[in-house]
Every structure is written in C-alpha cells, then in structure tokens.
Design a protein around this motif. Structure first.
Motif, PDB file in Angstrom:
ATOM      1  N   ASN A  50       0.853  -1.182   0.000  1.00  0.00           N
ATOM      2  CA  ASN A  50       0.000   0.000   0.000  1.00  0.00           C
ATOM      3  C   ASN A  50       0.895   1.241   0.000  1.00  0.00           C
ATOM      4  O   ASN A  50       1.845   1.333   0.779  1.00  0.00           O
ATOM      5  N   PRO A  57      -3.555   0.367  -2.719  1.00  0.00           N
ATOM      6  CA  PRO A  57      -2.849  -0.874  -3.067  1.00  0.00           C
ATOM      7  C   PRO A  57      -2.110  -0.744  -4.398  1.00  0.00           C
ATOM      8  O   PRO A  57      -2.630  -0.178  -5.361  1.00  0.00           O
ATOM      9  N   ARG A 227      -1.491  -8.486  -1.687  1.00  0.00           N
ATOM     10  CA  ARG A 227      -1.734  -7.265  -0.912  1.00  0.00           C
ATOM     11  C   ARG A 227      -0.855  -7.298   0.324  1.00  0.00           C
ATOM     12  O   ARG A 227      -1.033  -8.128   1.207  1.00  0.00           O
TER      13      ARG A 227
END
Length: 273
Positions: A50, A57, A227
């Motif tokens: 991030n 993201p 992520r």
C-alpha cells in the motif's frame, strides 16, 4: 564427502515446488560459494504494498537476472538487471497500469559460520531495486526500493536450506504526470516476516528458491495481485563450483618402474656425454 542425488528426483522436487509457489525471490546458497565461483540466477516475483497516505494498493511483477560473487568467505555481492511493472488500484479498480521498465538491482549478503551442530547460520544484508514503470498516457512511477533483512538459515542436509527472519521494505519513489509535475510517494508498512526454502542439487550445481513474505497489513483480496505480501520463485546455478586445484597424482601408483626408468635414462645420457 560426495553426495549423490538422482536427477529425476531432483527435477520432480523442483517442479513441484515451483507449481506450489507460483513465483519467488532469489537467494544464492552463499555457503557453497567461494572466490572461484560465480552465481547466475533468474527470479520472478509478485509483490504488493500500500502506497501514499491513502493506503492505495499497488502491485509489482518483477523479472530479474542476477550475478553473485563471494570475494571472501561469508560475504557475497549481487548485481543484475531486470524488468519491473507497477499497477496501482483506486477503489478496487485499476487506476494506473504501467509497462515493464528497465530495473537494475544489487545487493550485499553476509553470513556467519555454521554453529549448532553445523546446521544453523545467521544471515543479513540488503537488496535494492530501481522501479521505473510508465503507462501509455505518460504517467510514471519511479524510485528505489530497498530490502534490508536479518534471518537464520537451517541446513538439515546438503540438499536444502530453510530460511526465516525479518525483512524491511522501503520505497523512496516519485509519481510524475505527463506535464512534468512530480510528487513523492512511499509505502506504509515497513517491516515483513519472511520464509524461504532453497533446494540444491550439488552434483548439477543447481538451486531453486521459494520465498514468501507478509506484513501486518496483509489482505486476503488478491484479485489484482498480492496485498502487503510477496511470493516468488528463482532458480540458478553456481559456475566453477569445483574449481579448486587437485593435488598432483603419484605417478608411481600407475607406473611402478617409472623411477627406475628415469635413473636409467639419466645414466645413459651421462655415458653419451
């Protein structure tokens, strides 16, 4: 002591690990290197983090081709070239989809001698990569990404290593628009835990590494890529692994009369003179 490993079993193991991992970061087996060897490795990684204060993201796809050299014991230098592509999301949709850009990389790896029954060693160092990704509209993300790390390597056999530790992840980047306006950006989560496994085939001088790291901000939604995590695979070989000169062979073992023949020839030469 020479180790033997069936080639078919080695290949089957490497294929299975690659399929499970889908894709990691490279790690040269520094304990098998010396000043007479050179490591060559290809790596493919998928990494997500991030960025900016809005925690947007972003995802990278990274290809690298790296050389490593150990000028002195327990120290290895890495340098290579690669391609890095960045994708940035906004509200779960793609806002920036860059193309692959030239991405040089380099690193310094340190390792301690073995201890704990010659199975464990401590490793530390840092790797860095230059991000350079631009889309078709002229928007560009660039900057240095550095990854210092500290970990421990367990080697239960000569065929594989297991490594775990803490890895930092720092981005010092710049966002640039078509008009030349620049804004800095960085990532929010700076530290990650990592786990890696290197499978080695000593006879073929080859190795394969599977690597995974995750940050406290890990998200299960990987629709566009990891992520706050990285997963990758790399494989390569050590060139000149067995280059140490051998001791001269004792000719008397194969030619028992060699010494006597040599003396006779010398005597004949003296008589001729």
């Amino acid at each position: 002591m020479e180790t033997r490993y069936p080639m078919k079993a080695a290949l089957a193991t490497l294929v299975c690990l690659s399929a499970l991992a889908q894709a990691p970061q490279a790690a040269f087996p520094i304990e098998d290197m010396d000043s007479r060897s050179l490591g060559l490795q290809y790596g493919l990684s998928f990494r997500g983090q991030n960025i900016t204060s809005a925690d947007v993201p972003s995802h990278e796809t990274i290809h690298t081709l790296t050389l490593a050299y150990a000028p002195i014991p327990y120290v290895a230098l890495e340098a290579g070239v690669g391609l890095d592509r960045l994708v940035v999301e906004t509200n779960r949709s793609v806002a920036f989809q860059g193309e692959f850009g030239f991405s040089p990389n380099f690193g310094l790896i340190l390792s301690s001698p073995y201890f704990a029954a010659d199975m464990v060693r401590v490793t530390a160092g840092a790797r860095a990569l230059y991000l350079n990704s631009e889309d078709s509209h002229g928007f560009r993300y660039s900057g240095f990404i550095s990854n210092p790390f500290l970990g421990a390597v367990v080697s239960p056999s000569g065929f594989f290593d297991i490594e775990a530790g803490l890895r930092a992840h720092f981005i010092d980047g710049t966002m640039q628009g078509p008009g030349g306006v620049e804004k800095p950006f960085s990532n929010q989560e700076a530290f990650r835990g990592y786990l890696g496994c290197t499978v080695k085939s000593p006879k073929e001088r080859a190795f394969l590494t599977v690597d995974l790291d995750v940050s406290p901000g890990l998200d299960a939604d990987w629709a566009n890529g990891p992520r706050e995590a990285q997963v990758g695979v790399s494989f390569g070989a050590l060139l000149g692994w067995n280059t140490k000169s051998e001791a001269p062979r004792d000719s008397s073992k194969y030619f028992p009369d060699f010494s006597r023949m040599k003396e006779r020839l010398k005597k004949m030469a003296d008589e001729i003179e």
